[in-house]
Design a protein around this motif. Structure first.
Motif, PDB file in Angstrom:
ATOM      1  N   HIS A   1       0.910  -1.248  -0.111  1.00 46.73           N
ATOM      2  CA  HIS A   1       0.033  -0.121   0.131  1.00 46.73           C
ATOM      3  C   HIS A   1       0.815   1.267  -0.045  1.00 46.73           C
ATOM      4  CE1 HIS A   1      -3.277  -2.837   0.918  1.00 46.73           C
ATOM      5  NE2 HIS A   1      -4.063  -1.892   0.907  1.00 46.73           N
ATOM      6  N   TRP A   2       1.929   1.049   0.558  1.00 49.78           N
ATOM      7  CA  TRP A   2       2.876   2.376   0.639  1.00 49.78           C
ATOM      8  C   TRP A   2       3.420   2.635  -0.325  1.00 49.78           C
ATOM      9  CZ3 TRP A   2       8.083   3.130  -0.161  1.00 49.78           C
ATOM     10  CH2 TRP A   2       8.701   3.935  -0.009  1.00 49.78           C
TER      11      TRP A   2
ATOM     12  N   GLY B   1       0.761   3.817  -3.089  1.00 52.11           N
ATOM     13  CA  GLY B   1       0.305   5.325  -2.719  1.00 52.11           C
ATOM     14  C   GLY B   1       1.266   6.399  -2.670  1.00 52.11           C
ATOM     15  N   THR B   2       2.409   5.979  -3.003  1.00 48.48           N
ATOM     16  CA  THR B   2       3.522   7.261  -2.874  1.00 48.48           C
ATOM     17  C   THR B   2       3.573   7.793  -4.328  1.00 48.48           C
ATOM     18  OG1 THR B   2       5.006   5.744  -1.504  1.00 48.48           O
ATOM     19  CG2 THR B   2       6.115   7.473  -2.971  1.00 48.48           C
TER      20      THR B   2
ATOM     21  N   PRO C   1       1.144   8.510  -6.712  1.00 49.60           N
ATOM     22  CA  PRO C   1      -0.062   9.482  -6.436  1.00 49.60           C
ATOM     23  C   PRO C   1      -0.064  10.562  -5.506  1.00 49.60           C
ATOM     24  CG  PRO C   1      -1.095   7.276  -6.447  1.00 49.60           C
ATOM     25  CD  PRO C   1       0.348   7.073  -6.145  1.00 49.60           C
ATOM     26  N   ALA C   2       0.477  10.338  -4.293  1.00 50.78           N
ATOM     27  CA  ALA C   2       0.777  11.382  -3.411  1.00 50.78           C
ATOM     28  C   ALA C   2       1.834  12.336  -3.894  1.00 50.78           C
ATOM     29  CB  ALA C   2       1.374  10.807  -2.011  1.00 50.78           C
ATOM     30  N   ARG C   3       2.933  12.006  -4.422  1.00 47.22           N
ATOM     31  CA  ARG C   3       3.704  12.774  -4.836  1.00 47.22           C
ATOM     32  C   ARG C   3       3.397  13.689  -6.021  1.00 47.22           C
ATOM     33  NH1 ARG C   3       9.299  12.131  -3.643  1.00 47.22           N
ATOM     34  NH2 ARG C   3       9.880  12.776  -5.762  1.00 47.22           N
ATOM     35  N   ARG C   4       2.444  13.171  -6.985  1.00 47.91           N
ATOM     36  CA  ARG C   4       1.839  13.893  -7.888  1.00 47.91           C
ATOM     37  C   ARG C   4       0.867  14.753  -7.356  1.00 47.91           C
ATOM     38  NH1 ARG C   4       1.552   9.162 -10.954  1.00 47.91           N
ATOM     39  NH2 ARG C   4      -0.656   8.733 -10.374  1.00 47.91           N
ATOM     40  N   ALA C   5       0.039  14.493  -6.442  1.00 49.71           N
ATOM     41  CA  ALA C   5      -0.853  15.438  -5.649  1.00 49.71           C
ATOM     42  C   ALA C   5      -0.001  16.807  -5.002  1.00 49.71           C
ATOM     43  CB  ALA C   5      -1.744  14.796  -4.787  1.00 49.71           C
ATOM     44  N   ALA C   6       1.104  16.559  -4.414  1.00 45.07           N
ATOM     45  CA  ALA C   6       1.716  17.406  -3.706  1.00 45.07           C
ATOM     46  C   ALA C   6       2.587  18.209  -4.778  1.00 45.07           C
ATOM     47  CB  ALA C   6       2.860  16.577  -3.040  1.00 45.07           C
TER      48      ALA C   6
END
Length: 501
Positions: free
Chosen positions: A20-21, A24-25, A27-32
């Motif tokens: 999961h990590w 999720g990494t 998409p989280a980087r793209r969102a940030a």
């Protein structure tokens, strides 16, 4: 007994959390990395996003490394190195395909959906363009199905090739009309041999017995294996290919036969004398009277392919039992007639079976099918995951296109046409994943067959019927996945959809 908190649960938590990590990494980087001004925009502009240059470079590098590993696997001459290169190539090409998936969306879907405008008019054209609107999302959605079908494609080719190779080997080597054997391949008593010998219509019986042996080889190695013993008439019931010597020389007293590849690997030559140990501490020296080439390093199925006369087995392993009887019919007796007589003779021994070549082929196919059924079970799980992925993607797409859908409905697009548009979009995404997965799986399967060829399974067979069925099944999966999103889109209130922000 493992208890809660032991290694398996801990490993499951670590693996699950790590997966999961890792998922999720990105998409989280793209969102940030989204700029505030872009986030304040009223709507996303379709097709706008970061270039796929990095994906292209990374995918090409990883793919080239994977292709090189698979090419090395096909060219390898040792099973261990070929299998290692195969595993590396499978992993690298899978990663490369997942990375480069979005790059393949536009060219492949343009081809797959090329007939949609002609078949479905403007609805077909819009469904094709909707699938092309966000290549990253389309590639990610198809990835789950692609992985599962790549596995199925590879295993299907491997299993079909194994079946074809065994069929060829049975046709090539087995010359007896019937084989009498235990269902579990264990030896049987002398009483059974005597009853078969006394059956009307039997012309010839060649016995097979096995004996555990240990052989001291010229290279200093001591190999423990199982040797086979045969009656002198073995050439009448089996087709043995010799590179040196013959059956008479191999079955003579004090002699043995050996697989030529095994002999070459251990510096054994025709005429070499080898110390042989039998159970019970019995030892002797035996001369290599013949070298065989039965199409694989296993010779007659055991390491080294050692065999000798059945008199040698009776001498050094007294009281042994027959493992198989190779039976030929007498002149004037039909095969079906002899089979029915043998089955009547052996009716009191239900564990002993009468088999012909077709029965042997079916036995091998059934054993291979067990492995294939396991792969199909994994495919079923992959399909469930893929359906959920397509459903989520289409549902999100419908939400993002709420206003667009309302405008289309306002200018005359019917509910049925809207549902068809979304179904076609889902089908083309699913078939895209199937095409990538099966293409990758076929390459894996061919390379797997090259590894199997080193063990004598030289036939390559591609199950085209299975492949076509999987492609059609993928289209059905696409239709099923689109049912709920299409229904939801068709039930939208037109005015509310147009006013949606």
């Amino acid at each position: 007994v493992w208890v809660w908190g032991g290694p398996p649960p801990a490993a499951a938590y670590v693996a699950g959390g790590g997966d999961h990590w890792a998922a999720g990494t990105p998409p989280a980087r793209r969102a940030a990395g989204v700029s505030p001004m872009a986030a304040l925009a009223d709507a996303e502009v379709a097709g706008v996003g970061k270039p796929l240059t990095v994906r292209a470079i990374v995918g090409a590098v990883v793919g080239a490394a994977g292709a090189a590993a698979l090419a090395g696997c096909a060219a390898a001459t040792k099973t261990a190195s070929a299998a290692s290169l195969l595993g590396l190539g499978v992993v690298l090409t899978l990663i490369a395909t997942v990375i480069a998936g979005p790059l393949l969306v536009r060219p492949v879907i343009r081809v797959l959906g090329g007939a949609f405008p002609a078949l479905f008019g403007s609805v077909g054209r819009m469904s094709q363009r909707n699938a092309l609107r966000n290549p990253r999302r389309t590639g990610a959605t198809a990835a789950a199905l692609m992985v599962g079908l790549a596995l199925v494609g590879g295993m299907s080719v491997a299993s079909a090739s194994m079946s074809a190779s065994f069929d060829r080997q049975i046709d090539k080597t087995l010359g007896a009309d019937f084989t009498v054997q235990n269902a579990n391949f264990l030896p049987f008593t002398q009483e059974i041999t005597d009853k078969v010998r006394g059956t009307e219509g039997v012309r010839l019986i060649v016995r097979q017995r096995f004996a555990p042996v240990a052989v001291r080889l010229p290279d200093g190695k001591r190999v423990e294996t199982t040797a086979a013993g045969y009656d002198p008439q073995v050439d009448e019931v089996a087709h043995v290919t010799y590179t040196a010597g013959n059956s008479a020389a191999a079955l003579a007293d004090g002699c043995l036969g050996m697989d030529v590849t095994f002999a070459r690997d251990h510096h054994v030559r025709l005429g070499s004398t080898l110390p042989v140990e039998f159970p019970g501490g019995r030892t002797t020296e035996m001369k290599v009277g013949a070298l065989t080439d039965q199409g694989g390093s296993g010779g007659f199925g055991m390491q080294g392919g050692l065999f000798f006369g059945i008199a040698t087995v009776e001498k050094y392993v007294p009281g042994g039992q027959d493992a198989a009887l190779y039976v030929d019919k007498a002149a004037g007796t039909g095969a079906d007639q002899l089979r029915s007589r043998l089955e009547r003779t052996l009716k009191a021994y239900p564990q002993v079976q009468v088999r012909d070549q077709a029965d042997y082929k079916k036995l091998v196919h059934d054993q291979i099918a067990v492995l294939l059924y396991l792969v199909y079970a994994l495919l079923g799980l992959a399909i469930v995951i893929a359906v959920l992925g397509v459903v989520n993607t289409l549902a999100l797409s419908v939400v993002e296109r709420t206003r667009e859908i309302g405008l289309l409905r306002a200018i005359g697009l019917g509910r049925r046409q809207l549902r068809r548009m979304i179904r076609l979009e889902s089908v083309v995404i699913a078939v895209f994943g199937a095409v990538l997965g099966l293409g990758l799986g076929l390459v894996w399967g061919v390379c797997t067959q090259q590894v199997l060829a080193l063990q004598g399974m030289t036939a390559l067979a591609i199950p085209w019927g299975t492949i076509v069925a999987v492609v059609i099944g993928s289209a059905v999966v696409g239709v099923v996945a689109a049912l709920l999103p299409a229904l939801r889109a068709s039930r939208m209130n037109v005015l509310a959809a147009i006013a949606h922000e």
